[in-house]
Design a protein around this motif. Structure first.
Motif, short mmCIF file in Angstrom:
data_model
loop_
_atom_site.label_atom_id
_atom_site.label_comp_id
_atom_site.label_asym_id
_atom_site.label_seq_id
_atom_site.Cartn_x
_atom_site.Cartn_y
_atom_site.Cartn_z
N HIS A 1 -1.91 1.83 3.74
CA HIS A 1 -1.53 2.02 2.33
C HIS A 1 -0.13 1.51 2.04
O HIS A 1 0.29 1.45 0.88
CB HIS A 1 -1.63 3.51 1.95
N ASP A 2 0.63 1.19 3.08
CA ASP A 2 2.03 0.78 2.92
C ASP A 2 2.08 -0.68 2.45
O ASP A 2 1.58 -1.58 3.12
CB ASP A 2 2.77 0.93 4.26
N VAL A 3 2.72 -0.91 1.30
CA VAL A 3 2.79 -2.27 0.74
C VAL A 3 3.69 -3.18 1.55
O VAL A 3 3.75 -4.38 1.29
CB VAL A 3 3.29 -2.23 -0.73
N THR A 4 4.40 -2.61 2.55
CA THR A 4 5.21 -3.46 3.43
C THR A 4 4.35 -4.52 4.09
O THR A 4 4.80 -5.65 4.32
CB THR A 4 5.92 -2.61 4.50
N ARG A 5 3.09 -4.16 4.40
CA ARG A 5 2.16 -5.13 4.96
C ARG A 5 2.05 -6.36 4.06
O ARG A 5 2.21 -7.50 4.49
CB ARG A 5 0.76 -4.50 5.09
N ASP A 6 1.73 -6.11 2.79
CA ASP A 6 1.55 -7.21 1.83
C ASP A 6 2.86 -7.95 1.61
O ASP A 6 2.87 -9.18 1.46
CB ASP A 6 1.03 -6.66 0.49
N LEU A 7 3.97 -7.20 1.58
CA LEU A 7 5.26 -7.81 1.30
C LEU A 7 5.65 -8.80 2.39
O LEU A 7 6.17 -9.88 2.11
CB LEU A 7 6.34 -6.72 1.18
N ILE A 8 5.38 -8.46 3.66
CA ILE A 8 5.69 -9.36 4.76
C ILE A 8 4.90 -10.66 4.63
O ILE A 8 5.45 -11.76 4.76
CB ILE A 8 5.39 -8.68 6.12
N LEU A 9 3.61 -10.53 4.34
CA LEU A 9 2.77 -11.72 4.22
C LEU A 9 3.13 -12.55 2.99
O LEU A 9 3.20 -13.78 3.05
CB LEU A 9 1.29 -11.30 4.16
N LEU A 10 3.37 -11.86 1.87
CA LEU A 10 3.73 -12.58 0.65
C LEU A 10 5.10 -13.23 0.79
O LEU A 10 5.32 -14.35 0.32
CB LEU A 10 3.72 -11.62 -0.55
N ASN A 11 5.99 -12.50 1.44
CA ASN A 11 7.35 -13.03 1.58
C ASN A 11 7.39 -14.24 2.50
O ASN A 11 8.23 -15.11 2.35
CB ASN A 11 8.29 -11.94 2.12
N GLN A 12 6.47 -14.27 3.45
CA GLN A 12 6.38 -15.44 4.33
C GLN A 12 6.11 -16.70 3.51
O GLN A 12 6.74 -17.73 3.70
CB GLN A 12 5.26 -15.23 5.36
N GLN A 13 5.19 -16.56 2.56
CA GLN A 13 4.88 -17.69 1.68
C GLN A 13 6.04 -17.97 0.74
O GLN A 13 6.39 -19.12 0.48
CB GLN A 13 3.61 -17.38 0.88
N ARG A 14 6.66 -16.89 0.25
CA ARG A 14 7.77 -17.04 -0.69
C ARG A 14 8.96 -17.75 -0.05
O ARG A 14 9.62 -18.58 -0.67
CB ARG A 14 8.19 -15.66 -1.21
N LEU A 15 9.23 -17.41 1.22
CA LEU A 15 10.34 -18.05 1.91
C LEU A 15 10.10 -19.54 2.07
O LEU A 15 11.03 -20.35 1.97
CB LEU A 15 10.55 -17.40 3.29
N ALA A 16 8.84 -19.91 2.33
CA ALA A 16 8.51 -21.34 2.42
C ALA A 16 8.74 -22.02 1.07
O ALA A 16 9.27 -23.14 1.01
CB ALA A 16 7.06 -21.50 2.85
N GLU A 17 8.36 -21.33 0.00
CA GLU A 17 8.56 -21.89 -1.34
C GLU A 17 10.05 -21.99 -1.66
O GLU A 17 10.51 -22.97 -2.27
CB GLU A 17 7.86 -21.01 -2.38
N MET A 18 10.81 -20.96 -1.24
CA MET A 18 12.25 -20.99 -1.49
C MET A 18 12.93 -22.11 -0.73
O MET A 18 13.84 -22.77 -1.24
CB MET A 18 12.88 -19.64 -1.10
N GLU A 19 12.48 -22.34 0.50
CA GLU A 19 13.05 -23.43 1.29
C GLU A 19 12.76 -24.77 0.63
O GLU A 19 13.63 -25.65 0.56
CB GLU A 19 12.45 -23.40 2.71
N LEU A 20 11.54 -24.92 0.12
CA LEU A 20 11.18 -26.14 -0.61
C LEU A 20 12.04 -26.27 -1.86
O LEU A 20 12.53 -27.36 -2.18
CB LEU A 20 9.70 -26.11 -0.97
N SER A 21 12.25 -25.13 -2.55
CA SER A 21 13.08 -25.13 -3.76
C SER A 21 14.52 -25.51 -3.41
O SER A 21 15.16 -26.28 -4.14
CB SER A 21 13.04 -23.75 -4.42
N ASN A 22 15.02 -24.99 -2.28
CA ASN A 22 16.38 -25.32 -1.84
C ASN A 22 16.51 -26.81 -1.55
O ASN A 22 17.50 -27.45 -1.92
CB ASN A 22 16.75 -24.52 -0.60
N GLN A 23 15.48 -27.35 -0.87
CA GLN A 23 15.51 -28.77 -0.55
C GLN A 23 15.50 -29.63 -1.81
O GLN A 23 16.25 -30.61 -1.92
CB GLN A 23 14.32 -29.13 0.34
N LEU A 24 14.66 -29.22 -2.77
CA LEU A 24 14.61 -29.96 -4.05
C LEU A 24 15.93 -29.87 -4.78
O LEU A 24 16.40 -30.86 -5.38
CB LEU A 24 13.48 -29.41 -4.92
N GLU A 25 16.55 -28.69 -4.73
CA GLU A 25 17.82 -28.50 -5.43
C GLU A 25 18.93 -29.33 -4.77
O GLU A 25 19.77 -29.90 -5.45
CB GLU A 25 18.20 -27.01 -5.42
#
Length: 671
Positions: free
Chosen positions: A409-433
């Protein structure tokens, strides 16, 4: 983060213009743009604020307050609007959850990138604590390592109150201390927040119209409500309204606040129902909440979840002291029950102590727990409901943990998985910037080089001619009915060349031509060409002007003065030049493709050249046509008389002596 400095730049550019920002950043010694997710030193922001105060002539508190208001709008425009709106149903709840928002964003971005925080979490972010007062006002406690930034807070909170809750607030500092209540010295500012409702014109009109209706139906409503309902209603509104507006109300004003006009229905508050006994056994509770802990006032552990026991085996011993196994990372307060109670609305982050961990954990990063504190008055114990503070799968692996260790029931599970994708997107955003910034810098350099190229091109050709050539157009030759041409050369130049090294000649001519070139700008005449020691200019070409003769005459006077500053490399004395001027018609056009030149053709060119060659050292020789153009223009001239001119026969000529109205400084373009 660069987000903060970008916001400050946006504020200055939007309200004071691009030039003000350029001046501000140059004085502060900072770059022109900032990457959103890049961490910058505090000194950059401090320098920008300090220089803004000096350049704009505004006190620091006003600059910071304006920045706070603008920062709120900037955050909304940057995509944080919905996140901010859902923090709380009123201003009290909104402020109470600011630290929680910061904690979430810290988890999501691996550092603090928050609405109210201007610096990374590792650098001790500001914290907020709010207390309700009986009169409806609030005391807002602001803690920060950085002195002098507290005036940002009224700007942000005031803008949020008006936008989200339609209330105007006033905030004044009632206490300002430096205390060690939190770990390390912190600036502790206490604001008194008073609130007043804001009504639109329509709302005020509706309220005034309905007041009479309310007065007439007051007795009828009183009959419909029994004493018990009335008392409950008053209590409900008293509880709800205490944080809305510090204005004392009569009991009828209270009732009006909970009566639906025209229906007379009482909007009752929610009353939860609790079971007589807790229908959950101890084992299920500890398994269902695997990362909880309960401890008493002396910090003795009473119970703990199964997963935290597995990681910290010492917790299996009942009665051990919690502070022996954990330290508080956030908020930075001493590990005492009183400090925890004081900051109970904050999210608490615990970190395991390395020396108390099992041998297998000694080489791993320490585990952090994040959660809320709940004080259980009946048991005189504190319940810590928490989860592992993990941002990515990499952090999970580093601690040799698995998704299965976290409750389903702990959303930390989802947060870890979602954040993994988000970090990849942020890295791409950083590279674009970063690429965008590189392109911006390259574009800026390209523009600078383009300006240099254009300046060089405009030095060789008239601007309108150069522009036509750049566009691939053919430049037609143009006829000019009247212009004034000047030629000059150095007296005994051939003899000087015979007795000097070539480099000495180059240095002498360069020194002379630099002076002459500056004078062309002063008097707005066009330099046609230089051939050896000969210098040729024209007035009235390529742009016809009625004052062409006066301009060339003043330029000639300046040449005579400027030549005195150039040394003859043979004798060491100032050089002497001859100057000849003639006025007449010419044909002008571009000649050649590889080295295109803007040339003048016609007998006027020949006569001007003859005036120079038949001239006298350090004198300005005028033809009769040039003399006629200058005759009534405040120039002093003397007659030379008739002379024999090669190829032209006898010609009546004159000498230009001086300008009667212009000083030497004006002629030379000196201040």
């Amino acid at each position: 983060y660069g987000f903060i400095n970008t916001c400050l730049k946006s504020l200055v550019v939007e309200k004071y213009g691009e030039e003000t920002w350029e001046k501000l950043r140059l004085q502060a010694g900072v770059q022109d743009s900032f990457l959103t997710f890049e961490v910058y030193k505090d000194e950059i922001t401090m320098q920008l604020v300090d220089k803004a105060c000096k350049i704009l002539g505004v006190p620091a508190d006003m600059v910071l307050r304006e920045f706070g208001e603008y920062f709120f709008e900037f955050c909304k425009r940057s995509g944080y609007d919905h996140m901010l709106r859902t923090l709380g149903g009123d201003l009290y709840e909104f402020i109470e959850n600011l630290d929680a928002l910061h904690s979430y964003l810290s988890l999501s971005y691996q550092a603090s990138f928050a609405f109210v925080c201007f610096f990374p979490q590792e650098m001790n972010a500001p914290s907020f604590r709010v207390e309700k007062n009986e009169d409806g006002s609030m005391h807002l406690h602001y803690y920060s390592d950085r002195r002098g930034l507290c005036h940002i807070v009224p700007g942000i909170i005031g803008a949020a109150a008006l936008d989200f809750f339609n209330i105007e607030i006033s905030m004044e500092i009632v206490n300002q201390t430096e205390e060690e209540e939190r770990t390390g010295k912190k600036e502790h500012i206490v604001f008194l927040v008073t609130q007043n409702p804001v009504f639109s014109y329509k709302e005020r009109s509706e309220f005034s119209c309905s007041s009479q209706y309310l007065a007439d139906s007051e007795k009828q409503i009183e009959k419909q409500l029994n004493k018990e309902d009335l008392e409950k209603a008053k209590n409900t509104i008293r509880d709800r309204g205490s944080s809305i507006c510090p204005v004392k109300k009569s009991h009828w004003k209270t009732i009006r606040g909970i009566i639906t006009l025209g229906k007379g229905k009482l909007l009752r508050g929610f009353d939860p129902v609790y079971p007589k006994s807790l229908w959950i056994d101890t084992k299920t509770f500890c398994n269902g909440l695997p990362f909880h802990m309960v401890f008493d006032k002396e910090l003795r552990v009473k119970q703990a979840g199964v997963s935290i026991q597995k990681i910290v085996p010492g917790l299996q011993t009942t009665g051990i002291c919690l502070d022996h196994y954990f330290s508080i990372v956030h908020p930075e307060v001493p590990f005492t029950i009183s400090c925890i109670q004081k900051f109970i609305n904050s999210q608490f982050v615990f970190q395991t102590r390395r020396e108390m961990m099992p041998e297998s954990w000694k080489q791993r990063p320490m585990l952090e727990l994040r959660g809320q504190m709940i004080w259980m008055e009946s048991l005189q114990c504190m319940l810590y409901l928490c989860s592992p503070l993990l941002r990515t799968l990499h952090e999970l692996e580093e601690r040799q943990m698995h998704i299965a260790d976290i409750a389903p029931h702990d959303v930390t599970r989802d947060l870890i998985l979602l954040n993994q994708q988000r970090l990849a997107e942020m890295e791409l955003s950083n590279q674009l910037e970063r690429k965008k910034e590189e392109l911006r810098i390259l574009s800026k350099h390209l523009e600078e080089e383009k300006k240099k190229t254009e300046a060089l091109l405009y030095a060789m050709l008239p601007q309108h001619v150069a522009n036509q050539l750049k566009e691939g157009k053919r430049v037609e030759a143009g006829e000019f009915k009247e212009c004034t041409i000047l030629f000059s050369d150095v007296v005994t130049f051939t003899n000087i060349c015979a007795q000097c090294e070539p480099i000495q000649i180059v240095l002498m001519l360069n020194s002379m031509y630099l002076r002459f070139d500056r004078l062309t700008t002063v008097h707005d005449v066009y330099k046609v060409e230089t051939i050896g020691d000969a210098y040729m200019v024209v007035g009235g070409v390529p742009v016809p002007v009625p004052t062409h003769a006066e301009r060339v005459a003043n330029f000639a006077l300046g040449m005579i003065i400027a030549a005195k500053g150039v040394q003859n490399p043979v004798s060491g004395n100032p050089i002497q030049i001859r100057v000849g001027i003639h006025t007449g018609p010419v044909l002008a056009g571009v000649v050649g493709e590889k080295m295109p030149r803007y040339c003048l053709f016609g007998d006027t060119v020949n006569i001007a050249s003859r005036m120079e060659s038949h001239g006298v050292p350090s004198k300005i020789h005028l033809s009769s046509s040039a003399y006629q153009c200058l005759k009534y223009k405040n120039f002093e001239m003397t007659e030379r008389g008739e002379i024999e001119v090669k190829g032209k026969g006898k010609m009546h000529t004159y000498f230009l002596i001086r300008n009667k109205t212009a000083t030497e400084n004006e002629i030379m373009g000196r201040p």
